[in-house]
Write an enzyme that holds these catalytic residues in place. Structure first.
Site: not given
Length: 698
Positions: A25, A141
């Site tokens: 990714a 996050d």
């Protein structure tokens, strides 16, 4: 799912250890690869930072400290950080490889989830965050992309430490990619704590239940504005019949004021599990309506088309819905159903709520308050008490009443106090403890030097010890907040003091095989140094004889260990002793380091004298020390009786003598015309086999 793309990193060996297999990714801060740790022979996730981050030395230093701290966080629902380092211009993190997919994939494939599934998926995430919060870690996050779901069902949250390192070394724009889940205090630049993660979990749970995010906009700043100035509505606005306890949980997590949220992940986990236990099966298995999801997507598209991409307009309150005659929701027996509700109501109405008729509105009618859950009722009671206390503290008389001179004196006093407060505030925030200043660089300085630097700027400091492989013991590794960060002078600065490299005892390698030694070094995260071979009379070939440094010696990870490996006993050439006298032969064999063994049976041999070695076994080659050489001794030639062949034909005599093992010499007289043996020597006595028999022929 692995991404099969052309990538220069794929196929390389990072830091002479991590063989990159494929790209998994790519994100705003890094690219993630599937790699194999050749030292430990296991698959890992290799996160390679983008070049603009890898070029920032301050960021790399902070990332190293954050990675070390995150590596000490071990929990079943937290992705483990295994390693961190630099290879030339490549800065990387090594993490546990979770083969599977992310929560984002689940939401993309399924949209809104039933409460049972949504609460079951969020439970391990909150448990992992709770463990991190208890250990002093803040994620910063939390988002569906960082929730990993393994093929075997394990759920883990990843990227601890990276977000903090990025936000501390870059502008606030570094978090713009995750603005959908950012807490209001982070938008305003305030410090984050465990409640900031709780806020992000609440946003994520809202999205799991409804299939959409609570705040949307064409540009990130629009979404950030709504986080600060808006309010997350109850998920039941989009999912009718959703249990009130679930609404309260989401809104508790997403309160604008951190003081009104759960204090940390563990507090949220207790309430989450209490709700899961007490909801009925019907409430847990409630299916989110597809129409609501489709309506929300349509509304998002309409808002996006109506918005000006260059000018941000704060969201306004929706106009009151208008219903055509005869299309009031109550006309269909259920609020929010029927053509009118579908066509004119921008958000589905909650079950049981109705809108007033015009006459009722004119007469001051107001709908009955919605039923509150226990926690919401407690919060409402607390708010009511606060309002009553505020009202009690508010004076009911104004300063306008009374003597004008007294009123003037009071105004002067108020102005003086205001001036003093303003002066004091100006001093406090301008020159005093409230003034902002940048944290000075203190790395590689002594604690005393670092404290003097900080106190010279106006900061007070504390110290904490950390392991560090580079900075010598007793010197400062860095500070928290990092050098260059602007903070108020009354905020403390923590000095991170090096304890030197963290040392681990070397494993025992001697006595095992070379393969076992390699496995032990890999398990201890040490390196194999020089391997030397030597002969050994007792240890089998391949056995480790010694190691340097010795077993148990404290050493840092990656320390090379030299070993000596046995080649087995040294081979000895077998000496040849055939033809030598027995004593001489035995002495020669034993001198070579071998054992001489004399065979019990001696043999006749016409060529080897009596008492000498006829044969040996083995005759050549090599043996190890102490090996046996068998010697066979000669008895000399065999004694044979010589018959007389005088008067016989010479040819007959010769043939018979040779058959007995003799050599025949013929002496012809007068040319041996008649071929008759006239004389023979020796004759009629025993002589050694192989002797020469002379016959005289006439």
């Amino acid at each position: 799912m692995q991404e099969h793309v052309s990538d220069p990193v794929v196929g390389t060996l990072v830091d002479n250890r991590y063989a990159v297999i494929s790209r998994l990714a790519r994100g705003g801060m890094s690219t993630v690869y599937l790699a194999v740790d050749e030292r430990l022979d296991r698959e890992v996730a290799l996160k390679v930072l983008h070049p603009h981050l890898a070029a920032d030395d301050n960021f790399l230093g902070r990332l190293g400290r954050e990675a070390k701290a995150a590596a000490r966080l071990s929990h079943p629902h937290v992705v483990g950080v295994l390693d961190q380092g630099n290879d030339g211009n490549t800065a990387y993190l090594v993490m546990e490889y979770i083969k599977g997919h992310t929560l984002r994939d689940v939401l993309r494939d399924r949209g809104a989830l039933p409460p049972r599934l949504a609460l079951a998926l969020i439970d391990p995430v909150v448990e992992g965050l709770g463990a991190a919060h208890a250990a002093g870690f803040i994620h910063r996050d939390v988002k569906p992309e960082n929730v990993l779901i393994a093929d075997d069902g394990r759920i883990k949250i990843g990227d601890f430490g990276l977000a903090r390192a990025v936000t501390s070394s870059t502008s606030t724009g570094a978090l713009i990619g995750t603005v959908a889940y950012i807490s209001p205090e982070l938008v305003l630049g305030k410090p984050a704590d465990a409640r900031s993660d709780v806020y992000s979990v609440g946003i994520m749970l809202y999205e799991m239940l409804t299939g959409r995010q609570p705040f949307e906009g064409e540009v990130p700043v629009q979404v950030a504005y709504q986080h600060v100035n808006g309010r997350v509505g109850p998920p039941s606005d989009l999912v009718p019949h959703l249990a009130g306890e679930v609404d309260e949980l989401v809104q508790w997590c997403t309160a604008n004021d951190p003081e009104n949220r759960p204090v940390d992940g563990n507090a949220l986990l207790q309430e989450l599990r209490h709700i899961r236990t007490n909801l009925t099966d019907a409430e847990l298995d409630l299916q989110p309506p597809a129409a609501a999801t489709a309506a929300s997507q349509h509304q998002t598209e309409v808002l996006a088309r109506a918005s000006n991409p260059t000018t941000f307009m704060p969201p306004s309150r929706p106009a009151a819905p208008a219903y055509p005659p005869g299309e009031h929701p109550q006309a269909h027996g259920h609020a929010g159903q029927g053509p009118a509700a579908t066509t004119h109501v921008p958000y589905p109405l909650r079950p049981g709520l109705t809108l007033p008729d015009d006459d009722e509105a004119d007469s001051g009618w107001s709908p009955p308050p919605p039923r509150l859950g226990k926690r919401a009722q407690r919060r409402a009671d607390r708010e009511s008490e606060k309002h009553r206390a505020l009202a009690a503290a508010t004076p009911v008389r104004t300063l306008r009443e009374g003597n004008p001179r007294r009123r003037g004196f009071l105004w002067v006093l108020v102005l003086i106090i205001a001036a003093l407060l303003a002066t004091g505030a100006g001093w406090f925030f301008g020159m005093g403890p409230g003034a902002a200043a940048a944290v000075p660089a203190v790395a590689n300085k002594t604690v005393v030097q670092a404290q003097q630097l900080l106190s010279g700027v106006g900061f007070r400091s504390t110290t904490s010890d950390v392991f560090d492989d580079e900075v010598p013991t007793g010197l400062v590794v860095g500070s928290e907040p990092a050098a260059g960060t602007e903070i108020r002078k009354f905020q403390p600065v923590s000095l991170l003091v090096s304890k030197g490299p963290q040392l681990f005892p070397l494993p025992i390698l001697t006595g095992g095989t070379l393969a076992e030694a390699k496995g032990a070094l890999n398990a201890a995260e040490m390196a194999l140094g020089t391997a030397t071979e030597q002969f050994d009379e007792e240890a089998a070939a391949g056995t480790v004889l010694s190691q340097d440094p010795a077993a148990g010696t404290p050493a840092r990870h990656g320390t090379p260990v030299a070993i000596v490996v046995s080649k087995g006993p040294q081979p000895i050439p077998v000496p040849s002793v055939v033809g030598k006298a027995e004593n001489d032969a035995v002495a020669a064999v034993e001198k070579a380091g071998l054992t001489a063994e004399v065979a019990p049976d001696e043999v006749f041999d016409r060529n080897v004298p009596e008492g000498a070695v006829v044969t040996q076994s083995p005759a050549n080659g090599t043996l190890t020390r102490g090996g046996t050489v068998t010697l066979t001794i000669s008895k000399g030639p065999r004694m044979v009786d010589v018959p007389s062949y005088i008067g016989k034909q010479a040819s007959e005599a010769r043939k018979a003598l040779e058959a007995l093992g003799f050599q025949v010499r013929v002496n012809n007289i007068l040319g041996g015309f008649f071929g008759t043996v006239r004389d023979q020597s020796p004759v009629n006595r025993e002589v050694p086999e192989g002797s020469i028999i002379t016959i005289t022929v006439v």
